[in-house]
Design an enzyme around this catalytic site. Sequence first.
Site, PDB file in Angstrom:
ATOM      1  CD1 TRP B 138      -2.652   1.665   0.458  1.00 49.51           C
ATOM      2  CD2 TRP B 138      -2.057   1.856   2.606  1.00 49.51           C
ATOM      3  NE1 TRP B 138      -3.380   2.687   1.004  1.00 49.51           N
ATOM      4  CE2 TRP B 138      -3.038   2.829   2.336  1.00 49.51           C
ATOM      5  CE3 TRP B 138      -1.531   1.795   3.905  1.00 49.51           C
ATOM      6  CZ2 TRP B 138      -3.506   3.722   3.292  1.00 49.51           C
ATOM      7  CZ3 TRP B 138      -2.000   2.684   4.867  1.00 49.51           C
ATOM      8  CH2 TRP B 138      -2.979   3.637   4.548  1.00 49.51           C
ATOM      9  CG  ASP B 219      -2.158  -2.904   7.246  1.00 51.69           C
ATOM     10  OD1 ASP B 219      -1.756  -2.075   6.418  1.00 51.69           O
ATOM     11  OD2 ASP B 219      -3.285  -2.829   7.776  1.00 51.69           O
ATOM     12  CE  LYS B 255     -10.081  -0.315   2.724  1.00 51.66           C
ATOM     13  NZ  LYS B 255      -9.031   0.436   3.440  1.00 51.66           N
TER      14      LYS B 255
END
Lengths: 421, 410
Positions: B138, B219, B255
């Site tokens: 990311w 993560d 999300k």
Amino acid sequence: MASQNPIAPSPAAGIYGGSVFANVVQAPEDPILGVTVAYNKDPSPVKVNLGVGAYRTEEGKPLVLNVVRRAEQLLLNDPSRVKEYLPITGLADFNKLSAKLIFGADSPAIQENRVATVQCLSGTGSLRVGGEFLARHYHERTIYIPQPTWGNHPKVFTLAGLSVKSYRYYDPTTRGLNFEGLLADLSAAPPGAIVLLHACAHNPTGVDPTLDQWEQIRLLMRSKGLLPFFDSAYQGFASGNLDADAQSVRMFVADGGECLMAQSYAKNMGLYGERVGALSIVCKSADVATRVESQLKLVIRPMYSNPPIHGASIVATILKDRELYHEWTIELKAMADRIINMRQLLFDALRARGTPGDWSHIIKQIGMFTFTGLNTEQVTFMTKEYHIYMTSDGRISMAGLSSKTVPHLADAIHAAVTRMK
Amino acid sequence: MTVSVNVSRFEGVTMAPPDPILGVSEAFRADTNDLKLNLGVGAYRTEELQPYVLNVVKKAEKLMLERGENKEYLPIEGLAAFNKVTAELLFGADNSVIQEGRVATIQGLSGTGSLRLAAAFIQRYFPDAKALISSPTWGNHKNIFNDARVPWSEYRYFDPRTVGLDFDGMVADIKAAPDGSFVLLHGCAHNPTGIDPTPEQWEKIADVIQEKNHIPFFDVAYQGFASGSLDADAYSIRLFVSRGFELLVAQSYSKNLGLYAERIGAINVVCSSSDAGTRVKSQLKRLARPMYSNPPVHGARIVANVVGDPNLFNEWKQEMELMAGRIKNVRRRLYENLSQKDKSGKDWSFVLKQIGMFSYTGLHKAQSDHMTDKWHIYMTKDGRISLAGLSLSKCEYLADAIIDSFHNVN
């Protein structure tokens, strides 16, 4: 699940010998928030919490403003509302309305598009983002903070990458402003240095410069090219009037100069836990403001990406609606008035008891806090004998008082002053 | 008296480039073409390509308003009820690390904020340590470590030849790093590639991390969102925990609960003892206080209400399965279109093998630009597309665009 791995060591063996975190020591409790922790532990029925600066009603309860509830209901009822990421700079409406609130809707700086405003996490977040921006982009990396100031200020700016110095502010002999000391220290600051100014209702002392004194500060700062960084956590909450509490800031902006402004809605809209605030940077030109805003985004993105939507939506809903805005000003004035009333009650109670000393500073100081002038021993005595919880610097939160608890506090102060020197 | 300084003190400030990920949506909004498709930022869209607020979230917010809860400051570490349920969700309520009180959990500002707190902690307590991040990862990971002043280097991850995992490269690079490095691992649904190690590969990754006394740093932004199952998506973390590692996990509810803008997440540190956990927690608080004092309450209450209530929790699991299911359907449709329309015989099955919101198409920058310039398809320059932004009805158009860009642009 036992590991079947043949290499399996005992948990966390290795180069750190026992735990990777063996060298991590227990941090002390935050001094301000620690007061509430101690208060909560106390079983006494007469205990009073005058520690953290959160408003309490006359019944000693937290308050959610009516207008905030109404705004939340409107938001909930709106079927078009979504929870998509805000832009890095936050809710656009909120930013514009916040700038207008503090600088005035007719401010030339706003009309000329010279203000870069970004939504941040209340006052703390605005100060941190502003500090980081200055540490990266400003040639002078020293910030001068008043002595005393909010306990978190030095840590915020140090971690932001600035070096922190102080200027004289509070005079314990008068329990007022050490104006000569302030002017002398700012005069001695290197040109261009950053200066933190409490816009109104100085925390922890409650001592503010007069308008004349502000004007002198402004002239001095402009002549030395010192950069003002305002912390505005009490607009409307100090005097009860939003414009009056913004006068110091507007004086500086009116002269066409640059400044930073950290704004918080924690107290004046009672949105403490929602973490709503804004950082504005007033620049010389719209072009500079655009570039500054782009660089603020680079500070924010690796910190938390974009700010939380809920609190900012509440603020925007209220500020943009005339009726809600009006209702807010009424509720805000009621909070400010109750605090001013507590000041008067406490002052009267001490006078009635014949408590030695001049206690007029209680009614001269402004805002949520009173710097009583009590020393650490006296404070400890008051906590132990009277279950009064306050910070050891003698600061009390007037918002935590009620007409019922004022007599008890007056007794405690009286006892502390007469029995302990 | 007007100010004598006529030049801005900030005159030397240059215009920063737009954020590569968030900037895509800005460009998309500016495009007036009817066929335009936004496959940039990873926010879930319905089949009608609308943003989606989960029903359980609406229910929770209604309950919260009815209860009339106050808005007092949270403690620095966040909402206690949230911290409890978030750790249980991640590790399993009956996990020994929870039972023994060995997890330090601090509410953080979604994934980013939690990663940043952890990075600040690493910088302060492990000043000589390095972070190892996957290549690619990311985009914001590097910025976070840079701003926290934690040096980092990359381990190989994506293999363009297979459009899959370069496992040998990954293991070799982790092995070559100095002992005691912090290895950033994506718990599931790797962003941007969608390529996850298999369970066997996870074991071997754990082996090399153990051998080097590295500290795993997960993560977790897609728990439940990748496969549709909360427990399945926590497999890798729970494996490492069961092997006795002390480790860090940054969590996000952006999300899986659709709480993007509420900024709700957590940093969890699994320690070898509850005493270490207490100390670590106290130091994380010391880093949070000068950053934002205490975290926002709204998103934390939503999560605590949803995860803490059995009915809402079940309902959440169902909605999550629907979201994950829709993405799997789109993957399948896209794969079918690509296979049918591309006559070159190229193997597009990686689209099916990849998991989560994103797919690494294997398109390079020029090809990605072509996707935008000719086809009005907005994606990040590294070839990543967000399947969450794709509808079944647009799969064919997308397939055409990918085939064209892949074969006709060099």
